[in-house]
Design an enzyme around this catalytic site. Structure first.
Site, PDB file in Angstrom:
ATOM      1  CB  CYS A 271      -0.900   0.006   1.237  1.00 16.59           C
ATOM      2  SG  CYS A 271      -2.000   1.447   1.288  1.00 16.59           S
TER       3      CYS A 271
ATOM      4  CB  CYS B  49      -0.976   0.063   8.503  1.00 18.16           C
ATOM      5  SG  CYS B  49      -1.493  -1.181   7.308  1.00 18.16           S
TER       6      CYS B  49
ATOM      7  CD  GLU C 249      -7.631   3.468   0.464  1.00 16.61           C
ATOM      8  OE1 GLU C 249      -7.483   3.336   1.688  1.00 16.61           O
ATOM      9  OE2 GLU C 249      -8.751   3.628  -0.073  1.00 16.61           O
TER      10      GLU C 249
ATOM     11  CB  SER D  59     -12.150  -0.439   4.853  1.00 16.14           C
ATOM     12  OG  SER D  59     -11.457   0.305   5.824  1.00 16.14           O
TER      13      SER D  59
ATOM     14  CB  SER E 231      -9.306   4.008   8.270  1.00 15.94           C
ATOM     15  OG  SER E 231      -9.706   2.747   7.809  1.00 15.94           O
ATOM     16  CG  LEU E 232     -12.014   9.775  11.956  1.00 22.65           C
ATOM     17  CD1 LEU E 232     -11.899  10.613  10.705  1.00 22.65           C
ATOM     18  CD2 LEU E 232     -13.381   9.999  12.625  1.00 22.65           C
TER      19      LEU E 232
ATOM     20  CG  ASN F  44      -4.895  -6.315  15.914  1.00 19.95           C
ATOM     21  OD1 ASN F  44      -5.327  -6.793  16.960  1.00 19.95           O
ATOM     22  ND2 ASN F  44      -5.696  -5.951  14.922  1.00 19.95           N
TER      23      ASN F  44
ATOM     24  CB  CYS G  39      -7.168  -4.813  11.592  1.00 19.25           C
ATOM     25  SG  CYS G  39      -8.831  -4.815  11.046  1.00 19.25           S
TER      26      CYS G  39
HETATM   27  N1  SAH Z   1      -6.609   0.761   3.286  1.00 16.52           N
HETATM   28  C1  SAH Z   1      -7.900   0.613   3.842  1.00 16.52           C
HETATM   29  C2  SAH Z   1      -8.286  -0.823   4.122  1.00 16.52           C
HETATM   30  C3  SAH Z   1      -7.236  -1.717   4.688  1.00 16.52           C
HETATM   31  S1  SAH Z   1      -6.741  -1.360   6.337  1.00 16.52           S
HETATM   32  C4  SAH Z   1      -8.031   1.465   5.087  1.00 16.52           C
HETATM   33  O1  SAH Z   1      -7.039   2.002   5.562  1.00 16.52           O
HETATM   34  O2  SAH Z   1      -9.172   1.616   5.554  1.00 16.52           O
HETATM   35  C5  SAH Z   1      -8.158  -1.924   7.262  1.00 16.52           C
HETATM   36  C6  SAH Z   1      -8.248  -1.364   8.659  1.00 16.52           C
HETATM   37  O3  SAH Z   1      -7.185  -1.846   9.471  1.00 16.52           O
HETATM   38  C7  SAH Z   1      -8.171   0.154   8.718  1.00 16.52           C
HETATM   39  O4  SAH Z   1      -9.226   0.669   9.485  1.00 16.52           O
HETATM   40  C8  SAH Z   1      -6.855   0.411   9.434  1.00 16.52           C
HETATM   41  O5  SAH Z   1      -6.899   1.621  10.143  1.00 16.52           O
HETATM   42  C9  SAH Z   1      -6.753  -0.806  10.327  1.00 16.52           C
HETATM   43  N2  SAH Z   1      -5.419  -1.144  10.795  1.00 16.52           N
HETATM   44  C10 SAH Z   1      -4.257  -0.990  10.145  1.00 16.52           C
HETATM   45  N3  SAH Z   1      -3.242  -1.441  10.914  1.00 16.52           N
HETATM   46  C11 SAH Z   1      -3.780  -1.883  12.075  1.00 16.52           C
HETATM   47  C12 SAH Z   1      -3.248  -2.484  13.251  1.00 16.52           C
HETATM   48  N4  SAH Z   1      -1.961  -2.759  13.363  1.00 16.52           N
HETATM   49  N5  SAH Z   1      -4.101  -2.809  14.246  1.00 16.52           N
HETATM   50  C13 SAH Z   1      -5.422  -2.605  14.101  1.00 16.52           C
HETATM   51  N6  SAH Z   1      -5.983  -2.063  13.011  1.00 16.52           N
HETATM   52  C14 SAH Z   1      -5.166  -1.713  11.992  1.00 16.52           C
HETATM   53 FE1  SF4 Z   2      -2.763   1.402   3.447  1.00 18.81          FE
HETATM   54 FE2  SF4 Z   2      -5.008   1.146   4.918  1.00 18.81          FE
HETATM   55 FE3  SF4 Z   2      -2.625   0.313   5.860  1.00 18.81          FE
HETATM   56 FE4  SF4 Z   2      -3.104   2.926   5.587  1.00 18.81          FE
HETATM   57  S1  SF4 Z   2      -4.183   1.496   6.980  1.00 18.81           S
HETATM   58  S2  SF4 Z   2      -1.213   1.854   4.985  1.00 18.81           S
HETATM   59  S3  SF4 Z   2      -4.328   2.950   3.752  1.00 18.81           S
HETATM   60  S4  SF4 Z   2      -3.693  -0.516   4.116  1.00 18.81           S
END
Ligand code: SAH
Ligand code: SF4
Length: 357
Positions: free
Chosen positions: A114, A121, A162, A193, A215-216, A291, A334
């Site tokens: 991504c 993330c 994304e 999402s 994802s706020l 997580n 996630c």
């Molecule tokens: N790119 C998109 C969808 C994939 S991420 C997005 O950002 O919405 C899906 C969800 O996982 C998002 O809400 C993101 O904020 C959450 N996420 C990412 N890393 C995480 C982590 N380590 N622990 C918990 N949630 C996480």
């Molecule tokens: Fe990409 Fe969603 Fe992870 Fe942000 S939370 S890096 S947009 S996958």
């Protein structure tokens, strides 16, 4: 002769256009959709109610190979199943099946890696390697359904990538999923999402109606700028304004996700700021305790701070749920998906096949 295209990269409209270009009746496109996705044809010769000529034309133009190869599966102690798929070019993606009392939700990937580089993330640490094609998106659903006795009831685009950074292929995949002559899934069972690419939210809404999760992750721009670089381009106010206009399925609410990071965005003040920000917006909030995944140094919040945060949001009349972390023991939760590095160099034949996409 040019390489053939995988027919699962074509949306229902693409197939209609192809059929029209051959001077054939429009209902042929519906028949093809039914054969591919409902009767599960494995060859064009299976499509016995199409004329022999049409089957030959399809054979000349398309393949109907599976775009993915299952290269591993892990089962969590909580029943979550993580599927590792290898792509034609050796890259790998993951999809996660999360069984619950009333539903079996499949979390699918939209990209390898991504580009958006959210600080918390794991997928973001990889960078963007490439978009998934429609067939690579759809085959995650088809294969997991096959391996799980057709048990998938809901799909969430919350795996790697994304989705709105791969809008064209996402829309094709959504149309294949929802068209009644194709996979015929209800829009209410599908959630996209996004981290908040504002103009793409508008474009998605012009194409389809599905559930939208935003994802706020922070209630103020300064903090969100730091956690999610995309916020510098599309700040919270613009994001909320666009999200509220999105055409949701009937009786469905906009969803906000809020990953709680210990000592970063989980304070009492953050909860009140979020409550004020969302005041008057018809929505649901999902609190996701972070997580943990190496090499990220953020930490999970304490249970008490998660409950305190929830209570404050509830005092604003917000419907707020704490998302249980599922599949953490197999790095299936996630933000823990990152199996995107090439497993081995792509075979020559596969490179030629993929080069068409
Ligand atoms: N790119 C998109 C969808 C994939 S991420 C997005 O950002 O919405 C899906 C969800 O996982 C998002 O809400 C993101 O904020 C959450 N996420 C990412 N890393 C995480 C982590 N380590 N622990 C918990 N949630 C996480
Ligand atoms: Fe990409 Fe969603 Fe992870 Fe942000 S939370 S890096 S947009 S996958």
């Amino acid at each position: 002769m040019a390489d053939k295209i995988n027919i699962k990269n074509l949306s229902p409209i693409d197939i209609e256009e192809f059929i029209a270009s051959k001077g054939l009746e429009p209902y042929r496109a519906q028949q093809i959709g039914k054969w591919l996705y409902q009767k599960r044809a494995i060859s064009f010769d299976d499509m016995t109610d199409l004329s022999k000529e049409l089957r030959e034309v399809l054979k000349e133009s398309f393949t109907l190979d599976c775009a993915l190869e299952l290269s591993g599966e892990q089962l969590s102690t909580d029943g979550t199943r993580k599927f590792l798929f290898e792509l034609w070019d050796g890259n790998r993606i993951e999809a996660v099946l999360i069984p619950d009392k009333r539903r079996n939700t499949l979390c699918i990937s939209s990209q390898v890696g991504c580009a958006l580089a959210c600080k918390f993330c794991l997928t973001g640490t990889v960078g963007k390697i490439r978009n998934l094609s429609p067939s690579e998106i759809i085959d995650q659903y088809l294969l997991v359904n096959r391996y799980s006795g057709d048990s998938v009831t809901n799909i969430v685009f919350m795996g790697m990538g994304e989705p709105l950074d791969n809008l064209e292929n996402l829309v094709k995949a959504l149309n294949i999923l929802m068209d009644t002559n194709f996979l015929s899934l209800s829009a209410k069972k599908i959630t996209v999402s996004t981290s908040g690419i504002v103009p793409k939210i508008r474009e998605l809404g012009q194409e389809v109606s599905v559930n939208l999760a935003v994802s706020l992750n922070a209630p103020r721009d300064d903090l969100r700028d730091e956690l999610m670089p995309i916020n510098k381009r599309y700040p919270i106010k613009e994001l909320l304004k666009e999200s509220m206009r999105f055409p949701l399925p009937p009786r469905k609410d906009l969803m906000f996700e809020y990953v709680m990071l210990k000592g970063v965005n989980d304070s009492i003040k953050d909860a009140y700021d979020l409550g004020e920000l969302l005041r008057g917006i018809k929505c649901k909030v999902n609190l996701i305790p972070f997580n943990e995944a190496l090499p990220l140094s953020y930490r999970s919040p304490s249970r008490d701070s998660v409950f305190a945060f929830q209570k404050i949001l509830m005092s604003y009349g917000i419907n707020v749920r704490i998302r249980k972390s599922r599949g953490t023991d197999i790095l299936g939760a996630c933000g823990q998906l990152a199996a995107s590095y090439p497993a081995k160099p792509a075979p020559i034949k596969a490179q030629a096949r993929g080069a068409r996409l």
